[in-house]
Write a protein that holds these residues in place. Structure first.
Motif, PDB file in Angstrom:
ATOM      1  N   GLN A 117       0.825  -1.202   0.000  1.00  0.00           N
ATOM      2  CA  GLN A 117       0.000   0.000   0.000  1.00  0.00           C
ATOM      3  C   GLN A 117       0.866   1.261   0.000  1.00  0.00           C
ATOM      4  N   VAL A 120       2.314   1.843  -3.439  1.00  0.00           N
ATOM      5  CA  VAL A 120       1.337   2.370  -4.396  1.00  0.00           C
ATOM      6  C   VAL A 120       1.106   3.852  -4.132  1.00  0.00           C
ATOM      7  N   ILE A 121       0.913   4.189  -2.858  1.00  0.00           N
ATOM      8  CA  ILE A 121       0.650   5.590  -2.535  1.00  0.00           C
ATOM      9  C   ILE A 121       1.842   6.459  -2.911  1.00  0.00           C
ATOM     10  N   ASP A 122       3.026   5.972  -2.613  1.00  0.00           N
ATOM     11  CA  ASP A 122       4.216   6.744  -2.961  1.00  0.00           C
ATOM     12  C   ASP A 122       4.306   6.981  -4.453  1.00  0.00           C
ATOM     13  N   ARG A 123       4.106   5.890  -5.201  1.00  0.00           N
ATOM     14  CA  ARG A 123       4.197   5.982  -6.647  1.00  0.00           C
ATOM     15  C   ARG A 123       3.202   7.009  -7.153  1.00  0.00           C
TER      16      ARG A 123
END
Lengths: 153, 153
Positions: A117, A120-123
């Motif tokens: 998670q 994904v958020i970082d990306r």
DNA sequence: GCAATTTTGTTCAACCTTGTACATTATCGC
DNA sequence: GCGATAATGTACAAGGTTGAACAAAATTGC
């Protein structure tokens, strides 16, 4: 006298919100795909993260945190218990409530899931500066508070 | 050598996103309550708004816009047709597709619903300045684009 | 203390959403 | 033109979510 209609999509706040809703939807779909490798779905992830952070929550607590109905928890949690991810133990003082704990497997899975998670958020948010992120968080928190206060729950 | 775990919830971008997700959830619940008086739910609202704005969409177009599956449209649209809100007419040139149009009733309902939606959004976003709203929209659009590009659809 | 009310968790029926398999129609390569 | 491939919409089964009705336990007011 024909008052020309103000189209919502020309309305700045409206457009802004639509972009938020859209982002959420896409985010959830991507996240769902990414954690599918762990054989869980977003609702399970939310549960794992919350139990990881707040051990001993009751089902009611958890439902309130996730903004879902109690019956939802009554459906999901027994599944997760059978799968060996969580354990539900009755409270000594209040025999109505079941307190929830992660098992070792559950804890390990939660960590893997949170790693995914976070990635994904970082990306996703790497297209924005930290300042922007914090400003967004600020707006969203004010907004949630406003809605919850006005509309009860 | 025990690398101390970085808890996601201490991560600024993570926290920021959580607040967005939460706001969306609350927003959808409030909106659902508000439009219940028109006897429709958020999915119907999305359909009405899109057909109001883009008449003659096909079911596939609509599904793509709403980021849902085609089968979803195949379930919802016949209901709305029976209710007299939309009409589905076959395309002359391509006999596979059904083109979607609002009926007069549908158009009237769409306007009422959009008024409600606009009011809710306004009430919600009035806690923020216009600049903030536009900045949020900016971040969200970049973010959605980033995700869609990287992860296909 | 005890009846009335509230809180917690479960069950159930209804509905929404999805993915898969399918029939129909277009399009492409040749 | 024609066979292979792709696109559109539908049917159906599986699973998620909800709200209402319910049983058990705690709390409140008197």
């Amino acid at each position: 006298m024909t008052a020309t209609r103000q189209f919502p999509w020309d309305h700045p706040r409206f457009k802004s919100w639509i972009s938020v809703a859209r982002a959420c939807q896409v985010m959830n779909q991507v996240l769902a795909r990414e954690i599918a490798s762990l054989d869980i779905k977003p609702p399970h992830l939310d549960i794992l993260v919350n139990l990881y952070r707040f051990e001993g929550l009751t089902q009611q607590d958890l439902a309130r945190r996730l903004l879902v109905g109690r019956s939802n928890m009554s459906m999901l949690l027994p599944q997760m218990e059978k799968r060996g991810l969580i354990s539900r133990r009755g409270d000594e003082n209040d025999r109505r409530v079941l307190r929830l704990y992660l098992t070792e497997d559950g804890r390990a899975l939660a960590e893997k899931a949170m790693d995914i998670q976070t990635k994904v958020i970082d990306r996703m948010m790497e297209t924005s500066t930290l300042d922007e992120c914090m400003s967004v968080a600020n707006v969203m928190e004010r907004l949630t508070a406003a809605l919850l206060l006005r509309d009860g729950r």
